[in-house]
Design a protein around this motif. Structure first.
Motif, mmCIF file in Angstrom:
data_model
loop_
_atom_site.group_PDB
_atom_site.id
_atom_site.type_symbol
_atom_site.label_atom_id
_atom_site.label_comp_id
_atom_site.label_asym_id
_atom_site.label_seq_id
_atom_site.Cartn_x
_atom_site.Cartn_y
_atom_site.Cartn_z
ATOM 1 N N ILE A 1 -52.062 -25.125 0.771
ATOM 2 C CA ILE A 1 -52.313 -23.725 1.096
ATOM 3 C C ILE A 1 -51.207 -22.920 0.440
ATOM 4 C CG2 ILE A 1 -52.446 -22.033 2.947
ATOM 5 C CD1 ILE A 1 -53.560 -24.252 4.704
ATOM 6 N N THR A 2 -51.615 -22.051 -0.471
ATOM 7 C CA THR A 2 -50.621 -21.297 -1.226
ATOM 8 C C THR A 2 -50.160 -20.036 -0.513
ATOM 9 O OG1 THR A 2 -52.401 -20.177 -2.395
ATOM 10 C CG2 THR A 2 -51.502 -22.163 -3.429
ATOM 11 N N ASP A 3 -51.032 -19.437 0.268
ATOM 12 C CA ASP A 3 -50.683 -18.201 0.958
ATOM 13 C C ASP A 3 -50.885 -18.380 2.464
ATOM 14 O OD1 ASP A 3 -50.140 -15.629 1.715
ATOM 15 O OD2 ASP A 3 -51.800 -14.709 0.627
ATOM 16 N N PRO A 4 -49.804 -18.418 3.249
ATOM 17 C CA PRO A 4 -49.959 -18.659 4.691
ATOM 18 C C PRO A 4 -50.683 -17.521 5.417
ATOM 19 C CG PRO A 4 -47.672 -18.151 4.161
ATOM 20 C CD PRO A 4 -48.420 -18.272 2.856
ATOM 21 N N TYR A 5 -50.823 -16.349 4.789
ATOM 22 C CA TYR A 5 -51.531 -15.239 5.430
ATOM 23 C C TYR A 5 -53.042 -15.412 5.397
ATOM 24 C CZ TYR A 5 -47.024 -12.945 5.285
ATOM 25 O OH TYR A 5 -45.699 -12.645 5.459
ATOM 26 N N LYS A 6 -53.505 -16.376 4.615
ATOM 27 C CA LYS A 6 -54.945 -16.602 4.492
ATOM 28 C C LYS A 6 -55.433 -17.776 5.344
ATOM 29 C CE LYS A 6 -55.140 -14.580 -0.069
ATOM 30 N NZ LYS A 6 -55.371 -14.780 -1.488
ATOM 31 N N ILE A 7 -54.584 -18.274 6.201
ATOM 32 C CA ILE A 7 -54.966 -19.370 7.084
ATOM 33 C C ILE A 7 -55.772 -18.805 8.255
ATOM 34 C CG2 ILE A 7 -54.094 -21.139 8.661
ATOM 35 C CD1 ILE A 7 -51.589 -21.293 6.924
ATOM 36 N N ILE A 8 -56.840 -19.480 8.582
ATOM 37 C CA ILE A 8 -57.621 -19.094 9.756
ATOM 38 C C ILE A 8 -56.955 -19.739 10.967
ATOM 39 C CG2 ILE A 8 -59.845 -19.260 10.925
ATOM 40 C CD1 ILE A 8 -61.151 -19.321 8.162
ATOM 41 N N ARG A 9 -56.486 -18.897 11.863
ATOM 42 C CA ARG A 9 -55.792 -19.382 13.055
ATOM 43 C C ARG A 9 -56.746 -19.412 14.245
ATOM 44 N NH1 ARG A 9 -51.573 -14.885 13.452
ATOM 45 N NH2 ARG A 9 -53.526 -13.820 13.152
ATOM 46 N N ALA A 10 -56.349 -20.163 15.258
ATOM 47 C CA ALA A 10 -57.165 -20.254 16.477
ATOM 48 C C ALA A 10 -57.294 -18.882 17.139
ATOM 49 C CB ALA A 10 -56.559 -21.253 17.440
ATOM 50 N N LEU A 11 -56.241 -18.066 17.057
ATOM 51 C CA LEU A 11 -56.301 -16.731 17.654
ATOM 52 C C LEU A 11 -57.369 -15.865 16.991
ATOM 53 C CD1 LEU A 11 -52.497 -15.966 18.084
ATOM 54 C CD2 LEU A 11 -54.138 -16.576 19.847
ATOM 55 N N ASP A 12 -57.601 -16.098 15.705
ATOM 56 C CA ASP A 12 -58.650 -15.354 15.008
ATOM 57 C C ASP A 12 -60.029 -15.705 15.567
ATOM 58 O OD1 ASP A 12 -56.533 -14.535 13.444
ATOM 59 O OD2 ASP A 12 -57.035 -15.825 11.752
ATOM 60 N N VAL A 13 -60.212 -16.966 15.882
ATOM 61 C CA VAL A 13 -61.497 -17.424 16.402
ATOM 62 C C VAL A 13 -61.707 -16.928 17.834
ATOM 63 C CG1 VAL A 13 -62.897 -19.477 16.875
ATOM 64 C CG2 VAL A 13 -61.423 -19.423 14.876
#
Length: 189
Positions: free
Chosen positions: A147-159
């Motif tokens: 993962i090159t950009d940690p801001y593009k990770i889908i987090r559990a809080l997003d779900v």
């Protein structure tokens, strides 16, 4: 003016519809209240969790906003369900002077349908905005493990924001179906 025998023959039908409205109001009240509490807690967790991370995610703020609006309308809908119980109780009363008219009852139930439809619209807007952000995040990640950009990770809080919106949609759908069913029952009597 009705005679006493006409009032007695009308009373069982009126009591029957009153009982139906009261019981349906209580069932819907508790179901929608439970879903409102779940949605509210999930939103609270998602919102407070956003403040703990270093990753700003402005796109999800729109989803949270619409979800909160949907929960506020849902709380008003829960109040409206309680109001159905009071209407039903008044119709069960043997004193016909305390009965609300068929026109007033129909008007109140129609407002309940409208309220639930507005809630569905608001939570659909929230769910759509949140899912759009999650799809954008998922397709912007390169294939593979890195993962090159940690801001593009889908987090559990997003779900969790999606979960809150889906619970809101379900609660408003239950309110809509219940109000439409009650409206049909009132028109039959």
């Amino acid at each position: 003016m009705q005679t006493e025998s006409e009032a007695r023959s009308l009373a069982p039908e009126t009591r029957s519809i009153g009982n139906t409205i009261r019981l349906t109001g209580w069932i819907t009240f508790w179901v929608q209240l439970g879903l409102a509490v779940v949605s509210g807690l999930v939103l609270l967790f998602a919102y407070t969790g956003r403040g703990l991370t270093e990753q700003p995610n402005a796109g999800l703020g729109v989803g949270i906003f619409w979800a909160v609006c949907g929960v506020v309308v849902l709380l008003f809908s829960v109040y409206w369900d309680f109001r159905y119980t009071r209407i039903g109780k008044s119709l069960e009363n043997p004193n016909p002077a305390l009965h609300s008219s068929k026109a007033d009852t129909t008007k109140i139930i129609r407002l309940g349908v409208f309220l639930s439809l507005v809630g569905i619209l608001l939570t659909l807007l929230g769910a759509g905005a949140t899912v759009a952000v999650l799809v954008a995040k998922s397709i912007s990640q390169p294939p593979g493990v890195a993962i090159t950009d940690p801001y593009k990770i889908i987090r559990a809080l997003d779900v969790f924001v999606v979960l809150a919106n889906v619970n809101g949609i379900a609660a408003h759908f239950i309110g809509t179906v219940t109000s439409l069913w009650l409206l049909e029952r009132v028109h039959q009597h």
